[in-house]
Write an enzyme that holds these catalytic residues in place. Structure first.
Site, PDB file in Angstrom:
ATOM      1  N   ASP A 155      31.866 -35.093   1.756  1.00 47.88           N
ATOM      2  CA  ASP A 155      30.751 -35.316   2.283  1.00 47.88           C
ATOM      3  C   ASP A 155      30.100 -36.516   1.542  1.00 47.88           C
ATOM      4  O   ASP A 155      29.106 -37.201   2.102  1.00 47.88           O
ATOM      5  CB  ASP A 155      29.695 -34.278   2.153  1.00 47.88           C
ATOM      6  CG  ASP A 155      29.765 -32.996   3.101  1.00 47.88           C
ATOM      7  OD1 ASP A 155      30.650 -33.411   4.173  1.00 47.88           O
ATOM      8  OD2 ASP A 155      29.225 -32.049   3.225  1.00 47.88           O
ATOM      9  N   ASP A 159      29.095 -34.207  16.341  1.00 47.61           N
ATOM     10  CA  ASP A 159      28.832 -33.141  15.059  1.00 47.61           C
ATOM     11  C   ASP A 159      27.994 -32.190  15.458  1.00 47.61           C
ATOM     12  O   ASP A 159      27.682 -31.876  16.533  1.00 47.61           O
ATOM     13  CB  ASP A 159      28.565 -34.012  13.879  1.00 47.61           C
ATOM     14  CG  ASP A 159      29.107 -33.454  12.715  1.00 47.61           C
ATOM     15  OD1 ASP A 159      28.397 -32.611  12.270  1.00 47.61           O
ATOM     16  OD2 ASP A 159      30.197 -34.179  12.186  1.00 47.61           O
ATOM     17  N   TRP A 195      36.628 -28.690  12.115  1.00 48.15           N
ATOM     18  CA  TRP A 195      36.518 -27.466  11.784  1.00 48.15           C
ATOM     19  C   TRP A 195      35.843 -27.380  10.335  1.00 48.15           C
ATOM     20  O   TRP A 195      36.429 -27.540   9.230  1.00 48.15           O
ATOM     21  CB  TRP A 195      37.767 -26.578  11.767  1.00 48.15           C
ATOM     22  CG  TRP A 195      37.850 -25.291  11.492  1.00 48.15           C
ATOM     23  CD1 TRP A 195      37.219 -24.512  10.565  1.00 48.15           C
ATOM     24  CD2 TRP A 195      38.133 -24.337  12.460  1.00 48.15           C
ATOM     25  NE1 TRP A 195      37.532 -23.289  10.385  1.00 48.15           N
ATOM     26  CE2 TRP A 195      38.076 -22.933  11.854  1.00 48.15           C
ATOM     27  CE3 TRP A 195      38.752 -24.306  13.647  1.00 48.15           C
ATOM     28  CZ2 TRP A 195      38.562 -21.732  12.660  1.00 48.15           C
ATOM     29  CZ3 TRP A 195      39.470 -22.986  14.134  1.00 48.15           C
ATOM     30  CH2 TRP A 195      39.177 -21.944  13.731  1.00 48.15           C
ATOM     31  N   ASP A 196      34.580 -26.681  10.500  1.00 51.96           N
ATOM     32  CA  ASP A 196      33.886 -27.003   9.129  1.00 51.96           C
ATOM     33  C   ASP A 196      33.548 -25.513   8.479  1.00 51.96           C
ATOM     34  O   ASP A 196      33.780 -24.461   9.365  1.00 51.96           O
ATOM     35  CB  ASP A 196      32.608 -27.741   9.123  1.00 51.96           C
ATOM     36  CG  ASP A 196      31.919 -28.280   8.058  1.00 51.96           C
ATOM     37  OD1 ASP A 196      32.266 -28.067   7.097  1.00 51.96           O
ATOM     38  OD2 ASP A 196      30.820 -28.953   8.267  1.00 51.96           O
ATOM     39  N   ARG A 220      22.769 -21.840   3.201  1.00 57.12           N
ATOM     40  CA  ARG A 220      22.496 -22.794   4.382  1.00 57.12           C
ATOM     41  C   ARG A 220      22.053 -21.997   5.526  1.00 57.12           C
ATOM     42  O   ARG A 220      22.589 -22.328   6.679  1.00 57.12           O
ATOM     43  CB  ARG A 220      23.658 -23.638   4.863  1.00 57.12           C
ATOM     44  CG  ARG A 220      23.380 -24.828   5.579  1.00 57.12           C
ATOM     45  CD  ARG A 220      24.701 -25.778   5.637  1.00 57.12           C
ATOM     46  NE  ARG A 220      24.356 -26.914   6.604  1.00 57.12           N
ATOM     47  CZ  ARG A 220      24.841 -26.914   7.644  1.00 57.12           C
ATOM     48  NH1 ARG A 220      25.381 -26.076   8.346  1.00 57.12           N
ATOM     49  NH2 ARG A 220      24.750 -28.307   8.279  1.00 57.12           N
TER      50      ARG A 220
END
Length: 737
Positions: free
Chosen positions: A549, A367, A478-479, A444
């Site tokens: 999540d 990750d 794919w985030d 973020r």
């Protein structure tokens, strides 16, 4: 599956598997006549529409017929400004500033198969015999605007797709301010509206409310389909439930801003519309240019919500998802995110992979944190080069070490984003979505790359291709971890700035299509902070999505139950994580966590090296059980038995196509002192077959299991679960003989 045109009645009759849909031309306006159970074409289908003159507040566009008003006529694609005061399906602004167009019928054609939509994901057919398509061409003589309404019906599904193409055949530019994909006028308002809402780590909770005068609106203005609302809406009769009653489903094959609305008018009619959100949308159409809307998928069910869901599941699993992985069993994986976060090295990763291999797990996924100088979420997005401090011998060496243990290697990427603290941003600060002289809002610690730009897409394709070509990657997560602000593009002219959000989606789809075409062996999984972009548009390119999540088993009951309203089990990523859970702090048994996660694409998200031997034994058993039943779970028909939104129990089951096998999962959230004896009534079985049920010596006939139920053993304590495997055997007498 047929489409008839009855010229004398000016009526189109579209027939899918067990459903009819009818359109009638009324003074050139396409009017909605019927949608429901299949009708015979040779029956009496005349005079279904009813007309009545209303007061002066419902104007009459046809002087010779005072009973015609667009304010009361049920329409297929309603327009603005010519006597209909309900929400229109489209709106156009002309160069003179006026916003009036009047579309009427010009021609039609009926073709076998289903034409593709240029640049957009859509349902497809594998041969022309599977579907038939009606293209209904409407025209506004004053502006030269042509609008083509496309309807596809299917041989094997009670489903229909709708989309719209706008073509400027005039001599002046037009501006689309509203361009929805579908609109349906129902003749009454005796319906409940069902939709899916939530937030990050609490996605797709089921909401149901009765319609009343006014509107129920479900939408996203975030630049993605969003955690908050899903691009889906259903109308259902008040008495409809999981198993019976009429349900009309609407699902949009799109990943950006959307709107779905159910509006009840003054006469008790209901208009349902769906498409790109008109908010902050505009599209300039120069002479000769065209615009294609996304596709709406409409499903009719007379077997309640369960029937609707199973139609969506089969259609999306087999005719929306594509590629080599569509029909393959999905691998059991372990992901290191909750095990290590950013703090890892090659030895730590290999240690987790080694333990995983010994437990039968098939895929290791590395990750976030492997690239640039990525020791936290404050830097390096956009710099897709390996961090040699963590991985001094590179990804190739790490992948080889993982594969030496008999496992496949997967990788996390977040290509759509850029960190202000990155080499890419320092080189190209204009490559992100932004408005000149305005601050750039971070989330973020990152900004969004402008995928409407070809140079940005080229960079990402080359950077990612360089990795996927040199590293033996078989899986990519794919985030996408933020929503759009300051939506503007340095590449677009001022008149086209309102096109940015949709051009972004078109660019994203183009990039994904090129990558999945070049690397067909890679299984791509979509993610957006979990389920923030769980929509049909993404499934066209990536056949599964990280569902949420939130990996807490109890929270996942509602999340996965709600997701199943539209999306198949094969599309849901579901993992076992450590306790106390990292999102809610709850401690649940490993067996329960496993049973919840086995109801999707199964995996683990924890540090296997830290587990005691007894927990590793449980995991080994879970992995073996899932492998034994993987095809059934991923491709079986889903039946929801008990809702987590209604009580302390949740249950669902998956049934094979021939109905000879089934897996049943039952969950109890809180322990019940001195509780009742429970039976769980099953669904979807063969009534005349006997079934062997794991954990029971007796065999049970299918009709008994469905009408009386399966005894549930007492479950002591909180957060408990149990599963049952059903296998059909010959009738009892035959076996004795």
């Amino acid at each position: 599956m047929t489409i008839h045109f009855q010229e004398s009645e000016q009526r189109f009759h579209l027939q899918s598997k067990d459903t009819s849909y009818m359109i009638q031309l009324v003074h050139g306006y396409p009017a909605h006549v019927y949608w429901g159970p299949k009708l015979s074409e040779d029956g009496n289908l005349t005079d279904i529409l009813m007309f009545q003159e209303r007061c002066s507040f419902s104007p009459n566009p046809v002087p010779e017929d005072k009973s015609i008003s667009l304010d009361t006529l049920p329409q297929e694609y309603p327009q603005y400004g010519t006597s209909d005061f309900r929400h229109p399906a489209y709106q156009v602004q002309l160069e003179d500033g006026s916003r009036i167009t009047e579309l009427t019928y010009r021609s039609h054609r009926i073709v076998n198969g289903k034409p593709a939509l240029e640049g957009l994901p859509a349902i497809y057919t594998e041969n022309e015999d599977e579907a038939q398509t009606l293209e209904l061409e409407l025209f506004d003589a004053y502006s030269g605007l042509t609008v083509i309404l496309s309807y596809t019906v299917f041989e094997y599904f009670d489903a229909m797709t709708r989309s719209v193409r706008f073509v400027n055949e005039g001599k002046q530019a037009l501006r689309l301010n509203r361009a929805l994909s579908a609109s349906v006028d129902f003749f009454d308002s005796d319906y409940d509206c069902l939709y899916l809402s939530g937030t990050w780590t609490r996605e797709r909770h089921v909401q149901r409310k009765p319609l009343s005068p006014g509107a129920v609106r479900v939408e996203s203005r975030r630049g993605s389909s969003s955690h908050q609302m899903n691009p889906f809406m259903a109308l259902l009769r008040p008495a409809a439930d999981e198993d019976q009653g009429e349900v009309f489903g609407f699902s949009l094959v799109y990943s950006g801003n959307f709107a779905a609305e159910a509006e009840v008018d003054q006469f008790g009619m209901t208009r349902v519309s769906m498409g790109i959100n008109p908010f902050d949308f505009g599209w300039l159409l120069e002479p000769g240019e065209s615009f294609q809307t996304p596709e709406a998928v409409m499903v009719y069910s007379s077997e309640g919500l369960g029937g609707m869901s199973r139609t969506y599941h089969r259609l999306y699993r087999t005719r929306l998802c594509r590629g080599a992985h569509r029909d393959k069993e999905r691998p059991i994986l372990v992901n290191n995110w909750e095990a290590t976060y950013f703090d890892f090295n090659a030895d730590k990763i290999e240690a987790i992979a080694k333990d995983a291999a010994e437990l039968g797990i098939e895929l290791f996924v590395l990750d976030d944190g492997w690239f640039g100088k990525r020791d936290s979420d404050t830097s390096s997005l956009g710099d897709w080069t390996v961090d040699r401090n963590k991985l001094p011998d590179g990804l190739e060496d790490l992948a080889a070490r993982v594969k030496s243990h008999g496992m496949e290697f997967g990788l996390w990427v977040e290509p759509e984003m850029v960190s202000p603290d990155s080499d890419l941003y320092r080189r190209h600060p204009d490559w992100c979505l932004h408005v000149p002289h305005r601050r750039r809002t971070e989330a973020r610690n990152q900004l969004i790359l402008d995928l409407s730009r070809e140079d940005v897409r080229t960079y990402l394709f080359e950077a990612l291709s360089g990795i996927f070509s040199t590293v033996p990657v078989s899986y990519v997560k794919w985030d996408m971890n933020r929503n759009m602000t300051e939506i503007g593009s340095a590449e677009l002219a001022a008149a086209r700035q309102t096109e940015t959000a949709h051009r972004y989606m078109l660019g994203l789809y183009e990039l994904m299509d090129k990558l999945v075409t070049r690397f067909p062996h890679i299984l791509f999984e979509s993610c957006s902070g979990g389920g923030g972009r769980f929509d049909p548009g993404m499934l066209y390119y990536m056949p599964q999505t990280w569902t949420s999540d939130d990996t807490d088993a109890v929270e996942r009951l509602k999340i996965q139950y709600g997701t199943s309203m539209v999306y198949p089990v094969s599309s849901m990523g579901a993992h076992v994580s450590a306790v106390p859970n990292h999102q809610v702090g709850r401690i649940t048994p490993l067996t329960t966590r496993g049973d919840v996660a086995m109801s999707g694409n199964f995996g683990y998200e924890l540090d296997l090296t830290k587990l005691p031997a007894e927990e590793k034994d449980i995991i080994k058993q879970q992995v073996a059980l899932y492998k034994e039943n993987r095809r059934l779970i991923q491709n079986g028909d889903l039946y929801r038995l008990k809702s987590p939104f209604s009580g302390n129990e949740t249950a669902w089951m998956l049934v094979s196509e021939d109905r000879r096998e089934a897996m049943v999962f039952y969950f109890q959230v809180l322990g019940v002192p001195n509780g009742p004896l429970r039976r769980l009534r099953l669904k979807g079985l063969q009534t005349e077959l006997d079934y062997r049920v794991s954990g029971f010596e007796d065999r049970y006939r299918g009709d008994r299991l469905m009408q009386i139920g399966l005894p549930i053993p007492p479950l002591d304590g909180d957060y408990k679960s149990v599963w049952f495997k059903l296998t059909a055997v010959n009738e009892w007498r035959q076996e004795v003989e």
